[in-house]
Design a protein around this motif. Sequence first.
Motif, PDB file in Angstrom:
ATOM      1  N   ALA A 118       0.837  -1.202   0.000  1.00 43.01           N
ATOM      2  CA  ALA A 118       0.000   0.000   0.000  1.00 43.01           C
ATOM      3  C   ALA A 118       0.870   1.250   0.000  1.00 43.01           C
ATOM      4  CB  ALA A 118      -0.935   0.000   1.203  1.00 43.01           C
ATOM      5  N   VAL A 119       1.937   1.215   0.791  1.00 45.09           N
ATOM      6  CA  VAL A 119       2.851   2.360   0.856  1.00 45.09           C
ATOM      7  C   VAL A 119       3.507   2.589  -0.503  1.00 45.09           C
ATOM      8  CG1 VAL A 119       5.122   3.035   1.759  1.00 45.09           C
ATOM      9  CG2 VAL A 119       3.299   2.392   3.331  1.00 45.09           C
ATOM     10  N   ARG A 120       3.930   1.505  -1.129  1.00 48.66           N
ATOM     11  CA  ARG A 120       4.551   1.649  -2.451  1.00 48.66           C
ATOM     12  C   ARG A 120       3.546   2.213  -3.456  1.00 48.66           C
ATOM     13  NH1 ARG A 120       7.050  -3.547  -4.643  1.00 48.66           N
ATOM     14  NH2 ARG A 120       7.718  -2.147  -6.282  1.00 48.66           N
ATOM     15  N   PHE A 121       2.290   1.775  -3.325  1.00 51.42           N
ATOM     16  CA  PHE A 121       1.255   2.222  -4.252  1.00 51.42           C
ATOM     17  C   PHE A 121       0.961   3.719  -4.057  1.00 51.42           C
ATOM     18  CE2 PHE A 121      -3.250   2.905  -5.336  1.00 51.42           C
ATOM     19  CZ  PHE A 121      -3.236   2.504  -6.665  1.00 51.42           C
ATOM     20  N   ILE A 122       0.872   4.127  -2.788  1.00 53.13           N
ATOM     21  CA  ILE A 122       0.478   5.510  -2.490  1.00 53.13           C
ATOM     22  C   ILE A 122       1.660   6.476  -2.629  1.00 53.13           C
ATOM     23  CG2 ILE A 122      -0.416   7.073  -0.706  1.00 53.13           C
ATOM     24  CD1 ILE A 122      -1.881   4.528   0.446  1.00 53.13           C
ATOM     25  N   TRP A 123       2.785   6.116  -2.015  1.00 54.99           N
ATOM     26  CA  TRP A 123       3.911   7.058  -1.954  1.00 54.99           C
ATOM     27  C   TRP A 123       5.044   6.705  -2.920  1.00 54.99           C
ATOM     28  CZ3 TRP A 123       1.399   5.934   2.797  1.00 54.99           C
ATOM     29  CH2 TRP A 123       0.835   7.045   3.452  1.00 54.99           C
ATOM     30  N   GLY A 124       5.016   5.501  -3.477  1.00 55.75           N
ATOM     31  CA  GLY A 124       6.118   5.079  -4.350  1.00 55.75           C
ATOM     32  C   GLY A 124       7.271   4.516  -3.545  1.00 55.75           C
ATOM     33  N   SER A 125       8.306   4.070  -4.241  1.00 55.62           N
ATOM     34  CA  SER A 125       9.436   3.415  -3.568  1.00 55.62           C
ATOM     35  C   SER A 125      10.555   4.376  -3.207  1.00 55.62           C
ATOM     36  CB  SER A 125      10.010   2.312  -4.466  1.00 55.62           C
ATOM     37  OG  SER A 125       9.062   1.302  -4.657  1.00 55.62           O
ATOM     38  N   GLN A 126      10.519   5.568  -3.762  1.00 56.87           N
ATOM     39  CA  GLN A 126      11.648   6.467  -3.531  1.00 56.87           C
ATOM     40  C   GLN A 126      11.683   6.914  -2.073  1.00 56.87           C
ATOM     41  OE1 GLN A 126       8.946   7.132  -5.154  1.00 56.87           O
ATOM     42  NE2 GLN A 126       8.346   9.271  -5.121  1.00 56.87           N
ATOM     43  N   PRO A 127      12.880   7.082  -1.540  1.00 55.49           N
ATOM     44  CA  PRO A 127      12.973   7.544  -0.153  1.00 55.49           C
ATOM     45  C   PRO A 127      12.638   9.030  -0.041  1.00 55.49           C
ATOM     46  CG  PRO A 127      15.165   7.238  -1.075  1.00 55.49           C
ATOM     47  CD  PRO A 127      14.194   6.824  -2.146  1.00 55.49           C
ATOM     48  N   TYR A 128      11.953   9.359   1.008  1.00 50.03           N
ATOM     49  CA  TYR A 128      11.636  10.769   1.290  1.00 50.03           C
ATOM     50  C   TYR A 128      12.378  11.205   2.542  1.00 50.03           C
ATOM     51  CZ  TYR A 128       7.566  10.377  -1.817  1.00 50.03           C
ATOM     52  OH  TYR A 128       6.746  10.194  -2.894  1.00 50.03           O
ATOM     53  N   SER A 129      12.497  12.502   2.688  1.00 45.80           N
ATOM     54  CA  SER A 129      12.945  13.003   3.979  1.00 45.80           C
ATOM     55  C   SER A 129      12.083  14.200   4.325  1.00 45.80           C
ATOM     56  CB  SER A 129      14.430  13.363   3.951  1.00 45.80           C
ATOM     57  OG  SER A 129      14.690  14.202   2.872  1.00 45.80           O
ATOM     58  N   THR A 130      11.941  14.421   5.601  1.00 41.72           N
ATOM     59  CA  THR A 130      11.091  15.516   6.044  1.00 41.72           C
ATOM     60  C   THR A 130      11.924  16.459   6.914  1.00 41.72           C
ATOM     61  OG1 THR A 130       9.047  16.039   7.211  1.00 41.72           O
ATOM     62  CG2 THR A 130      10.210  14.132   7.978  1.00 41.72           C
ATOM     63  N   PRO A 131      11.714  17.751   6.772  1.00 30.29           N
ATOM     64  CA  PRO A 131      12.566  18.689   7.504  1.00 30.29           C
ATOM     65  C   PRO A 131      12.290  18.685   9.003  1.00 30.29           C
ATOM     66  CG  PRO A 131      10.817  19.852   6.344  1.00 30.29           C
ATOM     67  CD  PRO A 131      10.704  18.413   5.952  1.00 30.29           C
ATOM     68  N   MET A 132      13.287  19.077   9.756  1.00 33.57           N
ATOM     69  CA  MET A 132      13.104  19.218  11.203  1.00 33.57           C
ATOM     70  C   MET A 132      12.290  20.480  11.495  1.00 33.57           C
ATOM     71  SD  MET A 132      16.720  18.198  12.857  1.00 33.57           S
ATOM     72  CE  MET A 132      17.434  16.590  12.542  1.00 33.57           C
ATOM     73  N   PRO A 133      11.576  20.476  12.607  1.00 35.95           N
ATOM     74  CA  PRO A 133      10.875  21.710  12.971  1.00 35.95           C
ATOM     75  C   PRO A 133      11.885  22.835  13.203  1.00 35.95           C
ATOM     76  CG  PRO A 133      10.838  20.109  14.772  1.00 35.95           C
ATOM     77  CD  PRO A 133      11.372  19.407  13.580  1.00 35.95           C
ATOM     78  N   ASP A 134      11.546  24.023  12.722  1.00 39.25           N
ATOM     79  CA  ASP A 134      12.492  25.143  12.796  1.00 39.25           C
ATOM     80  C   ASP A 134      12.969  25.412  14.219  1.00 39.25           C
ATOM     81  OD1 ASP A 134      12.290  25.436  10.113  1.00 39.25           O
ATOM     82  OD2 ASP A 134      10.786  27.039  10.178  1.00 39.25           O
ATOM     83  N   ALA A 135      12.057  25.266  15.161  1.00 34.43           N
ATOM     84  CA  ALA A 135      12.381  25.608  16.546  1.00 34.43           C
ATOM     85  C   ALA A 135      13.508  24.742  17.104  1.00 34.43           C
ATOM     86  CB  ALA A 135      11.137  25.460  17.414  1.00 34.43           C
ATOM     87  N   LEU A 136      13.668  23.538  16.555  1.00 35.73           N
ATOM     88  CA  LEU A 136      14.690  22.618  17.080  1.00 35.73           C
ATOM     89  C   LEU A 136      15.775  22.335  16.061  1.00 35.73           C
ATOM     90  CD1 LEU A 136      12.311  20.108  18.906  1.00 35.73           C
ATOM     91  CD2 LEU A 136      13.790  21.829  19.962  1.00 35.73           C
ATOM     92  N   ASN A 137      15.788  23.119  15.001  1.00 38.07           N
ATOM     93  CA  ASN A 137      16.761  22.856  13.942  1.00 38.07           C
ATOM     94  C   ASN A 137      18.023  23.699  14.138  1.00 38.07           C
ATOM     95  OD1 ASN A 137      17.909  21.820  11.707  1.00 38.07           O
ATOM     96  ND2 ASN A 137      16.599  22.857  10.216  1.00 38.07           N
ATOM     97  N   PHE A 138      18.661  23.522  15.280  1.00 37.66           N
ATOM     98  CA  PHE A 138      19.954  24.167  15.517  1.00 37.66           C
ATOM     99  C   PHE A 138      20.839  23.159  16.244  1.00 37.66           C
ATOM    100  CE2 PHE A 138      17.227  25.084  19.107  1.00 37.66           C
ATOM    101  CZ  PHE A 138      18.040  24.889  20.226  1.00 37.66           C
ATOM    102  N   THR A 139      22.133  23.364  16.172  1.00 36.90           N
ATOM    103  CA  THR A 139      23.045  22.368  16.733  1.00 36.90           C
ATOM    104  C   THR A 139      23.633  22.860  18.054  1.00 36.90           C
ATOM    105  OG1 THR A 139      24.843  23.290  15.428  1.00 36.90           O
ATOM    106  CG2 THR A 139      23.692  21.406  14.500  1.00 36.90           C
ATOM    107  N   MET A 140      23.975  21.861  18.876  1.00 39.83           N
ATOM    108  CA  MET A 140      24.602  22.143  20.162  1.00 39.83           C
ATOM    109  C   MET A 140      25.820  21.239  20.283  1.00 39.83           C
ATOM    110  SD  MET A 140      21.026  21.810  22.175  1.00 39.83           S
ATOM    111  CE  MET A 140      21.569  22.220  23.819  1.00 39.83           C
ATOM    112  N   SER A 141      26.822  21.707  20.976  1.00 35.17           N
ATOM    113  CA  SER A 141      28.027  20.904  21.161  1.00 35.17           C
ATOM    114  C   SER A 141      28.026  20.297  22.554  1.00 35.17           C
ATOM    115  CB  SER A 141      29.268  21.775  20.945  1.00 35.17           C
ATOM    116  OG  SER A 141      30.423  20.973  21.039  1.00 35.17           O
TER     117      SER A 141
END
Lengths: 297, 441
Positions: A118-141
């Motif tokens: 069903a997933v292949r039928f609806i979304w296809g086989s290609q890999p997707y990525s989804t962005p991080m929420p802006d509020a947490l999209n920063f790095t820490m050391s």
Amino acid sequence: MNPVNIFPLIGVGDVVIGLSLGSRLFLIAVGLSLIFGVLGVLNFAHGALYMLGAYFALSVVTNVVGNFWLAIVVGAIAVGIVGAAIEVVTIRPLYERAESDLDQLIVTFGFVLITHEAVRFIWGSQPYSTPMPDALNFTMSIGGSQFTAYRLFVIIAAALVMVGLWLFIKRTYFGSLVRGTSSDREMASMLGVDVPRLYTAVFFAGSFLAGLGGALAAPMQSIGPNLGEAVIIDAFIIVVIGGLGSLSGAFVGAMFVGMMQSIVPQFFDAGSIAVPFLAMVIVLLLKPEGLFGGIGE
Amino acid sequence: MWLTVVDNNITDGADGIESSISRTGYDRRTFLKTATAGAGLASIAGCLGGGSGGSGSVTLGAMNILSGFASLYGEEAERGYDLAVEEINNNGGIDGNDVEVIVRDTEADSGTATQQMTSLIEEDGVDGLMGLDSSGVAQNIAPQIKQSQMPLMITHAATPYVTSPEGESEDSVGNDYVFRCSNTVAHDMYGAAQVASELDATDWATIGPDYAFGYDTWAYFQAFAEGMGVDANFTTEQYPPLATSDYSAYISSILDADPDAVITPLWGSDLTTFLGQAEDSGWFEQIDHTLFSVGMGTDLPSDGSPLPEGEWASTRYDPFVPDTEENNTFLEAYMEEYDTLPTYNAEGAYRAVYLYKKAIEEGGSTNAGDLVDQFSGMQHTGPVGEYEFTETNQASVASIWGEVTYSDEYESNVLEPVERYEAAPADVRGALEGSDLPPGL
């Protein structure tokens, strides 16, 4: 043979990575453990539900509203509804069968295949990525290593899920019904508990947790039709390590495997695929019922 | 945590909900095999549209991955086959006969591929075989191809061992019936070593998938770098398993070693996952150069996490190079049909159908022996450029590396500038002399 690094250093960064890995594994395993603990159903479709959580979140983020926090909620609830539907329509009729264990396995496994296609039928086989929420999209050391805030957020989210579930099971009326029914279904039924409805609610909760895990993992990895296959093995290994049906066991088992997965690559070039299995073997040899489990009959 | 049951009295205390445990004997291997087989069956069911080729038609059998982890490879190949079939049949067919391609799912499994091969030969009566994405499958099936005496044109699987004549090395399985029109790990790493010689980088590391492809890539890269006199030290290696969901620990290990450059053959969704996590870990700030050997692969999302601009990537076919009529015609037709840039997998599949057309028309026969004779030493020009088949049945195609950039026009990564390293067999063999690695061409 894998050459061993002579002076491996385990730093604070590696511990944080271990916690991060463990948190993701816990979110995968906890729903599986809950469903098994209460219903006695080994849900092979759990990985597929986790994958659906990621895809639903992806769709909400990219096509509907673009709000990641809403995507997590919608993804988790939608997967919970799918899980509840699976329980009502296909698993409920099997509880009374003599061979119900095997039937449940086959049915839930059928959903693995159906979901994959069903997933292949609806979304296809290609890999997707989804962005991080802006509020947490920063790095820490931390300890010389760089982490995104989102990764740390997932660690906190897993801890909150653990605490929340524990309080829910231990401190609420519904939790006491769950505990009672898991111990003696017939007695609970005679005392007036609507067992079928409670089972559906628990299946909803377990599926919701799978969906939540998938939705939370979506910004951290690629989303493809094999996502469910990749996680279900880890989930089973962790519930075996922790003890089937044990919430704390799922948490400790996941953290144990996560830490091992973080540390082993610092020593060896390859072979880390064996880490969860090795951990399971060690636990089964020393404590066959799992770290927090009772011995099942 | 939750409760224990003591003689049916519920008491708080122990941590766990107890329940009877069924022992099913359902282990991981069974699960995975069944899952893959089941998914494969579902896919195969959709691929059995074609019948056997009757008289007056040419029937080719294709074997690609259509289900599971790498199903996109098969789907891309199908596009290439379909486009070639449509073009050929609309332009007089092969010697006046229509061509038909029957595509079957290997499930990336040697046993399944063998069954499909047998079925295509015995039940469908195909005139020739093509395809194969997995190096492991190709290596296992090559001896059986020889036994069946049916020509096979490999379009993707890249292990040099399938075009390294039997006996050349322990794992060599090359034989008269196995051909390959796409490039190999040896080609690819020959180009990578040339790129390395031009970069200001001395300490090299790798992170690759934990199976032969990952190890072979690193072995060939080192051998070519040494053979070509590149000033390079080889430091850290990491081989995470396929379908790893979190690369943090491996990334940390590489960063701790602080190499100047890394070559990575991670591919598909693994590469996508790795890219995001490497970016978050400060990888591209710390490591001067990263070479993605499957960087322009079939399955990188064009809109998800494209490769970082300015890094290096290779491909087996570049849509814009060479700037020839064959390539431009293919690019135009493909874009019109599928509204996306063609991948190397689609191009290899497309070209394989045309290679059969050429062999059948020039030899005047679909007889397996005649096809093999025609393929041997054949010179051909396709979208990928001009090439010929070497004495080991390997197409002498170029190694293509370039700098990653993003094209707004195509909404995709493209290579600009792009360099074609003509990997002449004598040069490749010379560079590998002294190593125990077969050139495979």
